[in-house]
Design an enzyme around this catalytic site. Structure first.
Site, short mmCIF file in Angstrom:
data_model
loop_
_atom_site.label_atom_id
_atom_site.label_comp_id
_atom_site.label_asym_id
_atom_site.label_seq_id
_atom_site.Cartn_x
_atom_site.Cartn_y
_atom_site.Cartn_z
N GLY A 24 4.75 -13.02 22.00
CA GLY A 24 4.96 -14.41 22.36
C GLY A 24 3.67 -15.20 22.55
CB THR A 26 2.60 -16.62 27.66
OG1 THR A 26 3.52 -17.72 27.66
CG2 THR A 26 1.79 -16.67 28.95
CG ASP A 75 7.08 -8.51 27.20
OD1 ASP A 75 6.88 -9.43 26.38
OD2 ASP A 75 7.69 -7.47 26.90
N GLY A 76 6.89 -11.64 28.11
CA GLY A 76 7.67 -12.85 28.31
C GLY A 76 9.15 -12.51 28.41
CE LYS A 88 11.11 -8.17 27.05
NZ LYS A 88 10.19 -9.33 26.85
CD GLU A 97 9.78 -6.80 24.17
OE1 GLU A 97 9.05 -7.76 23.88
OE2 GLU A 97 11.01 -6.90 24.33
CE LYS A 115 11.04 -19.09 27.79
NZ LYS A 115 10.13 -18.20 27.04
#
Length: 218
Positions: A24, A26, A75-76, A88, A97, A115
């Site tokens: 992602g 970010t 992680d996002g 996710k 992940e 989110k």
């Protein structure tokens, strides 16, 4: 906001760490921070795109299967709630992940304020990775649970989309107001499901980026 979140994440990293990096925008910003900073780290990632970014940034990438423990992982997500349960859905690499997440001493989600909510809304599907021979069985069990099930597909390829490990990917849409713990347990007890994109009781911390700054949820 994503850049601010990445800068806050960078401050959590110490020199010499093995870090986990998801995918992602970010995470891409975090890799830029590492490239421009003076902290020497090694990375593991379930994402091929992230691996390529790390290589270009001069960050050593270790094969995930040869690593026993990760110091901290980032992680996002699509959704996260106040109890740090996360969904996710978008990527198809959630099994890998989750492997990174459980290997990490600290698993940190980086997310925008939009989110975050008190409870997961389930506006996004729970993605499931399924052994090929169990496809119809798993689909029927998910439907018995009240889910609307869609087999993932892409215009670039005929048939059901496969994970990097060669399993089928499906989306299960549940109604809002689910008991997250109960749902997670039920999904785990369906024979043929390898893993799901529902991250229950796994996230240790979240950095939530908003107009007023970064909020840390522990």
């Amino acid at each position: 906001m994503k850049q601010k979140c990445a800068k806050a994440a960078y401050e959590m990293i110490k020199d010499g760490m093995i870090i986990g990096l998801g995918g992602g925008r970010t995470i891409a910003f975090l890799i830029e921070e590492l490239k421009n900073g003076n902290k020497k780290v090694k990375a593991v990632t379930p994402s091929e795109d992230t691996m390529n970014l790390c290589v270009k940034a001069g960050i050593e990438v270790l094969p995930l299967e040869f690593v026993k423990q990760i110091d901290i992982a980032f992680d996002g997500c699509n959704e996260i709630d106040k109890n740090l349960n996360a969904l996710k859905t978008d990527g198809g690499i959630f099994t890998r992940e989750k492997i990174v997440a459980v290997m990490a001493k600290d698993y940190v989600i980086l997310a925008d304020e939009e989110k975050y909510s008190d409870e997961l809304t389930f506006e996004h599907a729970v993605a499931v990775e399924v052994i090929k021979s169990a496809k119809e069985y798993v689909k029927s069990k998910l439907e018995e649970m009240g889910a609307k099930v869609e087999e993932r597909s892409t215009e670039m390829k005929m048939g059901t989309l496969l994970s990097d490990d060669g399993n089928y990917l499906m989306n299960a849409y549940f109604e809002k107001g689910q008991d997250v713990k109960a749902l997670d347990e039920k999904l785990k007890h369906i024979t043929g499901i390898v893993e799901t994109s529902l991250f229950y009781n796994i996230v240790s911390k979240a950095l939530i980026a908003g107009e007023s700054g970064i909020r840390v949820i522990d």
